[in-house]
Design an enzyme around this catalytic site. Structure first.
Site, PDB file in Angstrom:
ATOM      1  N   GLY A  15     -10.390  -7.405   6.099  1.00 57.59           N
ATOM      2  CA  GLY A  15      -9.254  -7.279   5.192  1.00 57.59           C
ATOM      3  C   GLY A  15      -7.989  -7.897   5.753  1.00 57.59           C
ATOM      4  O   GLY A  15      -7.524  -7.500   6.824  1.00 57.59           O
ATOM      5  N   GLY A  17      -4.905  -7.774   4.415  1.00 60.48           N
ATOM      6  CA  GLY A  17      -3.729  -7.200   3.769  1.00 60.48           C
ATOM      7  C   GLY A  17      -2.680  -6.802   4.787  1.00 60.48           C
ATOM      8  O   GLY A  17      -2.698  -7.241   5.942  1.00 60.48           O
ATOM      9  N   GLU A 174       7.474  -1.536 -13.404  1.00 56.04           N
ATOM     10  CA  GLU A 174       7.982  -2.882 -13.162  1.00 56.04           C
ATOM     11  C   GLU A 174       7.438  -3.884 -14.175  1.00 56.04           C
ATOM     12  O   GLU A 174       8.161  -4.775 -14.652  1.00 56.04           O
ATOM     13  CB  GLU A 174       7.655  -3.285 -11.723  1.00 56.04           C
ATOM     14  CG  GLU A 174       8.490  -2.495 -10.716  1.00 56.04           C
ATOM     15  CD  GLU A 174       8.032  -2.628  -9.274  1.00 56.04           C
ATOM     16  OE1 GLU A 174       8.762  -2.157  -8.380  1.00 56.04           O
ATOM     17  OE2 GLU A 174       6.943  -3.187  -9.044  1.00 56.04           O
ATOM     18  N   GLN A 323       4.126   0.422   3.455  1.00 52.26           N
ATOM     19  CA  GLN A 323       4.680   0.878   4.727  1.00 52.26           C
ATOM     20  C   GLN A 323       3.697   1.653   5.605  1.00 52.26           C
ATOM     21  O   GLN A 323       3.602   1.374   6.813  1.00 52.26           O
ATOM     22  CB  GLN A 323       5.951   1.702   4.491  1.00 52.26           C
ATOM     23  CG  GLN A 323       7.214   0.874   4.462  1.00 52.26           C
ATOM     24  CD  GLN A 323       7.396   0.050   5.726  1.00 52.26           C
ATOM     25  OE1 GLN A 323       7.274   0.544   6.844  1.00 52.26           O
ATOM     26  NE2 GLN A 323       7.697  -1.219   5.561  1.00 52.26           N
TER      27      GLN A 323
END
Length: 424
Positions: A15, A17, A174, A323
């Site tokens: 991964g 990310g 959003e 975070q």
């Protein structure tokens, strides 16, 4: 698999990310071999995917080549492949391009869209977890507006101009705000024959307020921002079905729409092979200790959204946002350095830097400790933070200039149907 043999400890990371790249960055210069696997050859800055889907940014503004991120790392190797199985007894993985052994394994596979076993919604709705999916949404939105422009009947035109979004979390909020601004800034100029009031944006949330993870104060403020933009917010409303034409809710509401975007939930994306007892079935996340080690497996770790670390402050695990993933990656990288030197590792402790969401131009909300506020200041803070965490100087510059252009001209330059969307 064509990966050089080594006498150094081999660390496989699954991964690319936030968690995976944060972990690898901390091991620069260490005497280890790192092999990164990902289905894509780029890192995606997922918090800005919604801007790609609504024409605010092109995908290369929020994606960055994984090989380029680590090109200065020695003995780093990337393989674009899907990891299909983990064998913890033989310390090896099976992938779509072959098998490879490891000394240590770090799983950072993130999440996938959760449709809650509803096959119709899975087939007909539009998810937004990847760049290709965001581009599909962009194409579908623009295609449906084009269809509305040449529709023969009012009912057909309204169906193409009716946009329904499931999920009132940050992504849904959003997206709703961006679509509402598209209506106000673009529709009347590009499509003068369409009535702006005929385009409707509906946001459907199962709980009694939008942005449930945030404070009630900013949640109410965000809803006011949305309603001021013309978004129709439906709270305490659960969706039961979508057949490609009509969204149906459990309380009997129906919405005729050709664009139904699903942002109502995610679930972990574990890899087959890890003992089922190590996975919390309800959320599909690996149970890890305070060092991010998967329970009962000495050399396998999990980071970010796929890891479930329970603490006194987070009895249900850390939130599945950027975070915690970044911080866990940094801490595990530092701990690997300690471990390789025979030093004692330090447990992970999450530092909550706050939560924010943007609704539209000069409209955002922020929770930082005991501070809860919204408006233009929150919006500029949101922009600064997202620019800061974008990977790559070029991406920051391009995104900044796009935002500046959009702000001055009330325009979204990337409203291009590059590849028309066709449902399989």
């Amino acid at each position: 698999m064509n990966v050089p043999d080594t006498n150094l400890p081999r660390i496989i990371v699954i991964g690319g990310g936030f968690a995976g790249i944060s972990f690898i960055k901390r091991l620069k210069g260490e005497k280890v071999q790192i092999v990164l696997f990902d289905r894509h050859n780029y890192h995606t800055f997922q918090p800005l995917l919604y801007q790609v889907s609504t024409g605010g940014l092109e995908p290369d503004s929020i994606a960055y080549p994984l090989r380029k991120i680590f090109r200065k790392h020695t003995d780093f190797h990337f393989r674009m492949a899907e990891v299909k199985h983990i064998n913890t007894k033989e310390n090896s993985i099976s992938t779509s391009v072959g098998s490879l052994s490891f000394d240590y394994l770090v799983i950072a596979t993130g999440t996938r869209t959760n449709y809650f076993s509803n096959e119709n919604i899975a087939h007909y709705s539009m998810p937004m977890k990847t760049v290709p999916q965001a581009l599909n949404i962009r194409s579908l939105i623009l295609q449906n507006i084009e269809e509305a422009d040449r529709a023969q009947s009012e009912s057909e035109r309204r169906r193409f101009l009716n946009f329904v979004i499931a999920g009132g979390g940050p992504t849904g909020v959003e997206l709703s705000g961006a679509l509402a601004e598209f209506r106000k800034g673009i529709l009347e100029n590009d499509y003068p024959e369409l009535d702006e009031d005929e385009m409707e944006v509906h946001l459907i949330e199962g709980q009694d307020r939008v942005l449930p993870p945030m404070s009630e104060q900013v949640s109410k403020k965000a809803q006011r921002f949305l309603e001021k933009l013309g978004v129709k917010v439906h709270l305490s409303t659960l969706i039961s079905d979508y057949d490609g034409t009509t969204v149906t809710t459990k309380d009997g509401k129906t919405f005729k729409t050709a664009t139904f975007i699903w942002a109502a939930g995610v679930t972990g994306a574990p890899v087959e092979g890890i003992n089922a007892s190590a996975i919390v079935e309800k959320v599909n996340r690996y149970k890890v200790d305070h060092f991010n080690k998967i329970e009962d497996i000495d050399n396998v770790y999990a980071l970010g959204d796929i890891a479930l670390m329970t603490t006194e402050d987070y009895p249900k695990g850390h939130p599945q946002v950027a975070q915690p993933a970044i911080q866990q990656g940094k801490r595990l990288g530092k701990n690997f350095k300690k471990m390789l030197k025979g030093e004692k590792m330090e447990p992970f402790k999450y530092f909550d830097k706050g939560t924010m969401a943007t609704v539209g131009r000069n409209k955002a909300v922020v929770d930082i400790g005991n501070l809860h506020f919204g408006g233009a200041i929150a919006w500029f803070l949101w922009m600064f933070v997202h620019l800061w965490f974008l990977v790559g100087f070029r991406n920051r510059v391009i995104t900044f200039f796009n935002w500046t252009y959009n702000y001055i001209n009330f325009d979204k330059a990337a409203r291009l149907i590059i590849r028309p969307f066709k449902r399989n």
